[in-house]
Design an enzyme around this catalytic site. Structure first.
Site, short mmCIF file in Angstrom:
data_model
loop_
_atom_site.label_atom_id
_atom_site.label_comp_id
_atom_site.label_asym_id
_atom_site.label_seq_id
_atom_site.Cartn_x
_atom_site.Cartn_y
_atom_site.Cartn_z
N GLU A 11 0.97 -1.05 0.12
CA GLU A 11 -0.03 0.05 -0.08
C GLU A 11 0.83 1.21 -0.10
O GLU A 11 1.32 1.79 0.99
CB GLU A 11 -1.05 0.13 1.20
CG GLU A 11 -1.79 -1.26 1.41
CD GLU A 11 -3.12 -0.83 0.35
OE1 GLU A 11 -3.19 0.24 -0.08
OE2 GLU A 11 -3.92 -1.97 0.62
ZN LIG Z 1 -6.02 -1.32 -3.61
#
Ligand SMILES: [Zn+2]
Length: 449
Positions: free
Chosen positions: A400
């Site tokens: 992320e």
């Molecule tokens: Zn995602």
């Protein structure tokens, strides 16, 4: 303080917003009006309009092989992502492929592989996938420019520099020699739609289950469509939140009509099936500044091999974090301790390399501590060899990248120009370190060509 940060994050589950915004985590089923109108105000860094790679005749260069601070310009549009890959194929003699099935809108899911033995699928050991969630802008760019850098540095006998982190030509050769497969645009329909409309679009554009009058009901969340605890109603405790998945087509986490109902998820499975010696997989998302690793279903545990995702005895108790011993619902997903240690080692090295690039601190922890999920690609990758011991063990990761853009309130996934550049430096440094760690730990089964 940094060690403390890691420690505290391990003790505090359900941390984040990654991929899902706070309001989406509270209620993953938006009303029709929740679909954003086309945005015309501040949408962060713009998307390129033409084709900077001219159909593949202009070769992309990443920031690591250019003078520090080089302006990388606008976001890559969908045409440019394809042209960039074609150019890398032509310039460096790497191999291009397209998955067998086209998307709902008729687009191919393409990719390339580099650093292995041409024609020998089993010489490829690391798989990078990007842009499965459309609105997470810059995801494809990160991997395209990284591969451009790696191939350039290999050919021209140079090293690479990403902000405060440098890599030697020896590092470059070792990283490339892992054999890298990459699909930079896993959701071409969704990305094209998001780039055209600025509607913060997450899913693909499959309208099979769409409800008339509700534009939010178009599309499947591709990262809930994989065959890992897909039947979440049966496999998880009923109190686990909407991050898991949804059967409502209007939900941001709509899982589709069946596991692998979507061409995009089938394409990723096809890449894994056709590269029998893969040992490492990373799916590239934004944002939260964290590198996640298996498992995403519940807390990891190493003592009870029988307590695992294949054991239906534990259906209806999975997914609660933290577990409540008094309620008798203690469940942890089994992971062999050596696998866990290997995952942590590669993750810790990668996150520190990302930190060294720009000074921004990334975290690393098991995916379920962010929020539990069903049907995610990183869990599927790692689960495959438990289900079929004849398949290679693939360590699954979900990056992320970034920390969100608070200036674009309608869609913090859209980066500012400065953030876009930071993401390119951070992710490339992290990818390099990930490849080097993988090559030290072990790449998976030897090729047979
Ligand atoms: Zn995602």
């Amino acid at each position: 303080m940094k060690a403390l940060t890691l420690f505290s994050s391990l003790a505090l589950p359900l941390l984040g917003e990654a991929c899902l915004l706070p309001e989406e985590l509270l209620d993953a089923v938006p009303a029709p009006h929740m679909v954003l109108p086309r945005q015309t105000g501040n949408t962060g860094l713009g998307v390129g309009q033409g084709d900077r790679f001219d159909g593949g005749s202009v070769v992309p260069r990443g920031p690591g092989s250019q003078e520090h601070g080089t302006d990388m310009g606008l976001l890559l549009n969908v045409k440019e992502i394809h042209s960039a890959v074609r150019a890398l194929v032509d310039e460096y003699g790497i191999e291009y492929f397209e998955a067998p099935d086209k998307t709902y809108d008729g687009n191919p899911i393409f990719g390339a592989r580099a650093g292995g033995t041409p024609g020998c699928a089993s010489s490829y050991h690391v798989y990078f996938n990007a842009a499965i969630h459309a609105r997470e802008r810059g995801s494809a760019d990160n991997i395209v420019y990284f591969m451009a850098d790696l191939l350039y540095a290999n050919k021209h006998n140079t090293g690479l520099r990403y902000g405060g982190r440098t890599y030697s030509n020896c590092d470059v050769r070792r990283a490339l020699a892992t054999g890298i497969v990459f699909t930079p645009l896993a959701n071409p329909d969704g990305v094209a739609w998001d780039q055209e409309t600025n509607t913060c679009w997450r899913k693909n554009r499959n309208a099979t289950s769409a409800i008339e009058g509700n534009p939010a009901s178009v599309g499947v969340d591709l990262n809930r469509n994989f065959d890992f605890l897909y039947d979440y109603i049966e496999k998880f405790h009923p109190d686990v939140g909407p991050s898991l998945a949804s059967q409502n087509p209007a939900a941001q986490t709509f899982q589709g009509l069946s596991a692998f109902s979507e061409a995009e998820s089938r394409a990723i499975r096809w890449v894994m099936d056709t590269h029998p010696s893969l040992g490492w997989y990373m799916d590239i998302h934004s944002y939260t500044g964290v590198l996640l690793y298996a498992w995403g279903s519940d807390e990891n545990q190493i003592r009870k091999p029988y307590m695992n995702f294949m054991n239906s005895t534990y259906d209806n108790v999975r997914g609660l974090l933290p577990d409540d011993p008094d309620a008798g619902d203690v469940y942890g997903e089994y992971i062999p301790s050596r696998d866990w240690a290997d995952k942590v080692y590669a993750a810790e090295r990668s996150k520190l390399a990302m930190h060294a690039a720009t000074g921004r601190y990334y975290d690393a922890y098991p995916a379920a501590l962010l929020y539990p999920t069903s049907g995610a690609s990183d869990d599927y990758a790692y689960a495959r060899h438990f289900v079929d011991p004849g398949l290679s063990k693939i360590h699954g990761y979900c990056l992320e990248f970034g920390f969100g853009n608070s200036q674009v309130r309608s869609c913090p996934f859209y980066p500012s120009p400065q953030q876009y550049h930071q993401h390119l430096l951070e992710t490339a440094s992290g990818f390099m370190e990930f490849l080097l760690a993988a090559s030290e730990i072990g790449l998976g089964p030897e090729g047979t060509c």
